[in-house]
Scaffold this active site. Structure first.
Site, PDB file in Angstrom:
ATOM      1  N   ARG A 160       0.833  -1.195   0.000  1.00 22.68           N
ATOM      2  CA  ARG A 160       0.000   0.000   0.000  1.00 22.68           C
ATOM      3  C   ARG A 160       0.870   1.248   0.000  1.00 22.68           C
ATOM      4  O   ARG A 160       2.022   1.225   0.438  1.00 22.68           O
ATOM      5  CB  ARG A 160      -0.934   0.002   1.222  1.00 22.68           C
ATOM      6  CG  ARG A 160      -1.948  -1.143   1.180  1.00 22.68           C
ATOM      7  CD  ARG A 160      -2.912  -0.961   0.006  1.00 22.68           C
ATOM      8  NE  ARG A 160      -3.801  -2.088  -0.203  1.00 22.68           N
ATOM      9  CZ  ARG A 160      -3.717  -2.949  -1.217  1.00 22.68           C
ATOM     10  NH1 ARG A 160      -2.739  -2.849  -2.094  1.00 22.68           N
ATOM     11  NH2 ARG A 160      -4.593  -3.912  -1.360  1.00 22.68           N
ATOM     12  N   CYS A 161       0.284   2.327  -0.483  1.00 26.02           N
ATOM     13  CA  CYS A 161       0.947   3.623  -0.601  1.00 26.02           C
ATOM     14  C   CYS A 161       1.647   3.961   0.720  1.00 26.02           C
ATOM     15  O   CYS A 161       1.045   3.799   1.785  1.00 26.02           O
ATOM     16  CB  CYS A 161      -0.096   4.676  -0.946  1.00 26.02           C
ATOM     17  SG  CYS A 161       0.576   6.309  -1.254  1.00 26.02           S
TER      18      CYS A 161
END
Length: 81
Positions: A18-19
């Site tokens: 994830r970011c």
């Protein structure tokens, strides 16, 4: 019709990340590549639909193709100078 994604010089599987991890991994991988080489990025984070094109623009790499209609997303970039 030729599948642009079928013969990259390098492949990065960022699924499950994830970011900001996917873009950080792309940046690290691109640093090891030669100018003109291609990188296939496979990801499932919705933020990559914004982050990968933005990274390519900011770092002056060419985003050759992207598929973001279904998971996993695929991006093909060519390293700039």
């Amino acid at each position: 019709m030729t599948d642009l994604f079928s013969t990259p010089d390098h492949t990065l599987d960022a699924q499950g990340l994830r970011c900001p991890e996917p873009v950080m991994m792309v940046r690290k991988t691109v640093r090891t590549m030669q100018t003109g080489e291609t990188l296939l990025i496979i990801a499932d984070d919705p933020a990559t639909t914004r982050d990968i094109p933005g990274f390519c623009t900011f770092m002056e790499h060419e985003l050759i193709a992207q598929e973001t209609e279904a998971l996993p997303y695929r991006y093909l970039l060519r390293k700039g100078a």
